[in-house]
Write an enzyme that holds these catalytic residues in place. Structure first.
Site, PDB file in Angstrom:
ATOM      1  CE  LYS A   1     -48.858  11.861 -27.615  1.00 26.21           C
ATOM      2  NZ  LYS A   1     -47.997  10.811 -28.169  1.00 26.21           N
TER       3      LYS A   1
ATOM      4  CE1 TYR B   1     -38.878  17.196   5.583  1.00 24.32           C
ATOM      5  CE2 TYR B   1     -39.802  17.934   3.494  1.00 24.32           C
ATOM      6  CZ  TYR B   1     -39.967  17.566   4.817  1.00 24.32           C
ATOM      7  OH  TYR B   1     -41.219  17.561   5.371  1.00 24.32           O
TER       8      TYR B   1
END
Length: 359
Positions: A34, A256
């Protein structure tokens, strides 16, 4: 020079399946593929597993992709069908289905089907997510046996909630509950997924359902229960390249928000991978990255396309050198622990920008 690339080692995948067969020699193996084969590529994974006896998926679209790709082995829809309109598609394509609710049972009873559905009845043994409750079981079994749309014999399954916690008593309770409820049933049973296979041998019944461990990633956090300790090999190695090596002086901030400040004159490497590739933005300073055979710490915030690492003042690394984000030499479990997540999330969240290279 390559940017973000996930190398998928299909030999490692084959090796891991063989190890699982050795771990549970009396069980058939349903390989869980899956979520795009846990991020490794649905069809590529399935076609690399000749030793798997069946496949497990979460969505009907995944099952249909396997069938369209030429996979003929049994496929089990682990969450079952979502509505009555799915039933003709399921039986036409020989997709087995979990039944976990009264609504699904009623849909089967009222459907007009050309073929019978192969049903795995899911029993809630204590996780309380999906499954018929023990007090409902006799009635549901009788109704499924009486339903002409259901192939016989029924099959039975359940799922553990705490199998990765060896100190928990919940798993033994679930095993005992399941064995008691299915005693005397003629159909095959499945209880063990990855952690169950490795740590709870009493749960290795007629079928096992390996997921994350099949990809060489341990479901456990304990170092002595790493994938390597179980003789499993990492299937995915996520890499990128250094695109810059910069001199940074003591006291200078990087990235940042300036969340990392250099405590010395050093060299900072810029690696071409970021949250736009699926690498978690939440990775903190100190998260390990493997560069030229040594672990170096992340230094600064992950940005969309890049991340930065402290290479050290005497680093000889150069532009174009490879960096390993996880995989060979740096287990995904270790990286996940630093980030505060699980390795399942790391491997399943890579974006389409990452090149998938199959070896």
């Amino acid at each position: 020079m390559k940017a973000a690339t996930a190398y998928i080692n299909t030999d490692a995948l084959t090796h891991n399946i063989r190890q699982l067969h050795l771990q549970a020699p009396n069980s058939k193996l349903l390989a869980v593929v899956k979520a795009n084969g846990y991020g490794h590529g649905l069809l590529h994974v399935a076609k690399s597993l000749p030793d798997a006896d069946a496949f497990g998926v979460a969505r009907i679209e995944e099952a249909l992709t396997l069938r369209a790709g030429g996979v003929v082995k049994p496929i089990l829809l682990l969450e079952g069908f979502y509505g009555a309109s799915d039933l003709p598609v399921i039986v036409t394509n020989n997709i087995h289905t979990v039944v976990h609710s009264i609504e699904q049972l009623e849909a089967l009873e009222s459907a007009e089907l050309d073929n019978q559905a192969v049903v795995w009845l899911k029993i809630d043994t204590g996780m309380h997510r999906l499954g018929v409750r023990p007090e409902q079981l006799d009635d549901v079994v009788q109704r499924l046996h009486a339903c002409d749309n259901v192939a016989k014999p029924l099959r039975y399954m359940s799922h553990f909630g705490c199998a990765d916690d060896l100190a928990s008593n919940v798993t033994n309770q679930q095993i005992n509950t399941f064995l008691s409820l299915t005693e005397g049933c003629r159909g095959e049973r499945s209880l063990a997924a990855s952690a169950g296979i490795l740590a709870w041998p009493d749960s290795q019944l007629e079928w096992i359902r390996p997921g994350i461990i099949m990809y060489g990633v341990s479901p456990f956090t304990e170092p002595d229960r790493s994938a390597e300790a179980f003789n499993m090999q990492p299937v995915m190695t996520l890499t990128s390249s250094l695109i810059a090596v910069r001199d940074v002086k003591e006291g200078e901030q990087v990235g940042y928000g300036g969340i990392w400040t250099s405590e010395r004159d050093t060299k900072v490497g810029v690696i071409a991978i970021g949250y736009g590739d699926g690498y978690p933005r939440t990775a903190p300073n100190g998260t390990p990255v493997l560069v030229n055979g040594r672990i170096v710490p992340m230094a600064g915030r992950v940005s969309m396309d890049m991340l930065t690492v402290d290479l050290g003042p005497n680093a000889q690394d150069k532009v174009g050198d490879e960096a390993i984000l996880w995989g060979n030499g740096l287990p995904a479990e270790v990286v996940a622990e630093h980030i505060g997540t699980i390795a399942y999330e790391l491997v399943t969240k890579l974006t389409s920008r990452v090149d998938m290279t199959y070896l």
